[in-house]
Design a protein around this motif. Sequence first.
Motif: not given
Length: 378
Positions: A63-64, A138-141, A148-152, A157-158
């Motif tokens: 959800l996040k 994977v798609e974001e990367d 990408s700023d890494g928000e996803l 998280s871990d």
Amino acid sequence: MKIGVLGVAHRVPSTTTLPLRQVRARVRCFSSSESFASENAGHISFIEEVAATQPPQHLHYLLKMLQTRGETIISPGSRQGLIPLVIPLSENLSGSVTALLRWPTAPPGMEMPVVDVRKHGVWLLAKNVDQYMHRILVEEDANNFNESDGELFHAASDVGEKLYRRGDFAESQTANLDGYLLKEVGLFPDVLERKVARHFDQGDHVSAMVTGEFYTKKDLFPGFGRPFVFYAEILKKFVEIFSEHFHVFQVLHFFFSQPNLFNYFLFRVGRTSEAKDAARVALKSPWWTLGCAYQEVAGIAQWEDEQIEYIKEKVSEEGRQEDLKKGKAAAQIALDEAAFLLDLASIKGTWDNVLERIAECYREAGFDEIARFILYKD
């Protein structure tokens, strides 16, 4: 369930039913000003108390992630006009709703698939929440490696770190993103269909047909008719390729120069009836899992309205009495009717017109909690 010659025999993940728990539906509707944690709690409580099943362990993180990529988290009870078996999660800018699918009957421990909700039913996005999270990362990367700023990844998280390490796609040197997804993440209907399309574009018809047939392999996508719909479409397409672009002597010369393709064509796709048979197999699954309108598949199956009329007869009082005379259990008749009503509603997407009767069928079969889930709306 098995019915007559013209009837469908729906294949669902299992006929084993989940134990029923008597609980009260206490789902709180949260305003936009309340915290994300509260919204997440709303989905969890809905799944536990209304859908009467176990929430996915990492639903909070999905959800996040959906919210982080710009989708609006929506109430799980916001189901007006949607197929009544889904639990809405989010809505994107185009109005597409991502949801969990709650099969009415499922084996204990079966995870809920993630689906895209459409007019005529659903499209499978992933077999479970973790697989969908993995794919998103994977798609974001792959698509935004340098931007990408890494928000996803932060949203995941871990849990996300355990699923995928940023940079792995680039390091793998895999030829394309779809290839990496199929090898490292899992099987997805849209990815497999794109793979077949690429084979056709490259003129590799044998690989296209082999991949299409693999798509229909038993237990890859249990309960879903889409693989057989697609296989029927490519069988039809393959026959059309040769009928439109080759004269008979050109076809003979082409095949004799490629004996493997000649043999494959003779034994697998030599006749239009192959496509017809595949389409009829697809229609043995719930029609809301076809990934397209019923009429498109019925056309390939060479069925007009006889299938629809047959099902209408089965859900009539006369049809129910006939089944009782044949010795079918009343509970099974009720479950069959619920499935048939969902099929009929999928033709035009008129889900709300049959909710009351579907819920009544589940009550008659002893599925009180499923009946309450079917009817629940904000």
